[in-house]
Design an enzyme around this catalytic site. Sequence first.
Site, mmCIF file in Angstrom:
data_model
loop_
_atom_site.group_PDB
_atom_site.id
_atom_site.type_symbol
_atom_site.label_atom_id
_atom_site.label_comp_id
_atom_site.label_asym_id
_atom_site.label_seq_id
_atom_site.Cartn_x
_atom_site.Cartn_y
_atom_site.Cartn_z
ATOM 1 N N GLU A 150 -8.254 25.807 -13.781
ATOM 2 C CA GLU A 150 -7.775 24.170 -13.777
ATOM 3 C C GLU A 150 -6.214 24.199 -14.005
ATOM 4 O O GLU A 150 -5.776 24.566 -15.033
ATOM 5 C CB GLU A 150 -8.483 23.290 -14.697
ATOM 6 N N ASP A 159 -11.804 15.684 -18.365
ATOM 7 C CA ASP A 159 -11.501 16.375 -16.981
ATOM 8 C C ASP A 159 -11.940 17.619 -16.778
ATOM 9 O O ASP A 159 -12.210 17.754 -15.283
ATOM 10 C CB ASP A 159 -9.824 16.136 -17.015
ATOM 11 N N ASP A 195 -12.089 19.513 -21.974
ATOM 12 C CA ASP A 195 -12.098 18.057 -22.162
ATOM 13 C C ASP A 195 -12.825 17.419 -21.196
ATOM 14 O O ASP A 195 -13.454 18.178 -20.323
ATOM 15 C CB ASP A 195 -10.525 17.624 -22.424
#
Length: 648
Positions: free
Chosen positions: A437, A514, A512
């Site tokens: 990510e 996201d 987290d």
Amino acid sequence: MTQQSYTSKSIQVLEGLDAVRMRPGMYIGTTGQRGLHHLLWEIVDNAIDEAASGFCDEIIITLHKDGSASVWDNGRGLPVDPHPTLGIPGLQVIFTHLHAGGKFGHQNYEYSGGLHGVGASVVNALSKWMVVDSYRDWEHWQMRFETVYNKKEDKIHSGVPATPLTKVGNTRKRGSYVRFLPDEDVFDDISFNPEIVSRRLRELAYLNKGTKIIFVDEKSGEPSEEFLYDGGIVDYVKVLNEDKSALNDIPIYLAGSKDGVVCEVAIQYTDAYAESVYSYVNSIPTPQGGSHETGFRSAVTKSLNEYARRSGHLKEKDNNLAGEDYREGMTAVLTVKVKNPQFEGQTKGRLGNTEVRPVIENIVLETLGAYLENLNNTDTANNIVLKAIKASKVREAARKARDVERAKNDLEAAPLVGKLSSATGRNPKENELFIVEGDSAGGSAKQGRDRRFQAILPLRGKPLNVEKKRIDQVLGNEEFRSIITALGTNIDESFSLDGLKYDKVIILSDADQDGAHIRAILLTFFYRYMRELIANGHVYIGMPPLYLVKYGDKAIYAYNDKELEQIIPKDRKYTIQRYKGLGEMNPEQLWDTTMNPATRKLMRVELTDAAQEDRIISVLMGDKVEPRRDYISKHADFYRPDNFVIPS
Ligand code: 1YM
């Protein structure tokens, strides 16, 4: 008789249970969280069987403060009269003889779970103690079993009767009560996970309509939960589709039985593109399908094609529509009861019995045929066919787009994997792909990796949520295209493991919300379009640490709050750094904690996890789980210790 002599006398017959304690894996699979919960399901299944036979309508499951669990049902009570050949009380046989259920086996016991159906005696064998109460024929009986150490033999014996079956008194109650404490010397950890328990109980309540299932968690002190669905799987389908718009407000409900196979189906169409079939055999989920699903699908296609012709939607010159066209946007729950279920596949998630396919096909052909013929249902029938005709047209168009895409891939693969930092080694059996990510973490991963076998693919922002997209849209998305081309497997019908360039595909996202969302989207993508990749164990989740604790010259990582608590020194100064994202780690730290095969934590994704991803979210965890992302990160089911795989 003193308790001691009673105990020692009983030991001889219990060698079977000692064998269970010696090799628990053979009976319950693992001694991790999964195996632990199997114990509870085993007892719950017996109560559910009693409900399915029509003798009980309330089941109460309690997690007690002392770590024990109990199950109560208001059924007939466990049999206390002597077993015809063994001469000891039926209750004692059930809890001390392996597979006792079968020996008593009346009609009611024909449909036991199979996977869980290892017998209540296995639960006894793997418990420190167990107390069983039977309220039957106005009498209350009780018996206690214990795992004991025999000094003379220097041996541990499990599940030994610690008291004879004893009449406690008279009663006006009716039912069975079993309470047990899992043996901490057998299991890695004996704490039941209330989320797992609650989810499974809710599921069982959907599958057993009219049975009230109450869950009491005395440990947490949360209010008890009550699951009761008078509509059964019809309610289940409605909740699954809660936030989609339905084509038929009232789900199609079909039920029938033939040749000893019982089958129930609920179907509702929505505006989604995906097909979602949730199938069960004897109340056990079969996320990999099997013969029952095959029979069901084939009957749906046949009945609807027949209807489409009869009603003039398809003319003589037209071809039949494909099954997938009739299944676009279809949500179905299929539950069957089968006498000797054969569960196949690595995770036993598929029904193997070939004789079941034609039986289910016949039942569904007959009942769905009758449904479609019924004039009250004409609107629904027509809407389904019109939707399928549209799907067929789109599918044709998409196929063309995909052909173009494939040709393009073949010609110029390079530009599509532009962001990919490949490994220098070319051995697909050793290579690993990290899907990371964010560009900054991607950069660190690129610097920190062992480039001989590790490749990095950074993802920019959030990938497209595939759930409501057609395949041509997915193919049009750059992020997914680069994943597909990097993997070399193609997707959907064209998927093939032969082209796979990596043994491990590792999703690395922030710890987290996201990050959890991105992970969920990627898993949904793999689940929908590359299911075999998951089924063959190639998909992993990387687990970055949450904290770095420093004291003196020591630096220790903690992967969860529990670990953090254990690490913090009691007697000296320390500092804690909380990692909010992968980007906060330098390349060296990222390598040490997350990428180095010798020290990292990886979790292998199982098909059931991925399949659960969407159903957990929409149904099984609660009626309203908004916002979704909160849920995904909070109930990090993916962090089940059972699933940790720490490769050598
Ligand atoms: C808390 C768990 O075990 N309930 C339960 C189990 C049985 C019966 C009733 C029962 C079944 C039958 C006759 C029958 C069991 N019986 C057997 C065995 N709840 C729980 N409630 N009488 C009572 O099947 O004919 C095994 S379990 F072996 F006797 F059939």
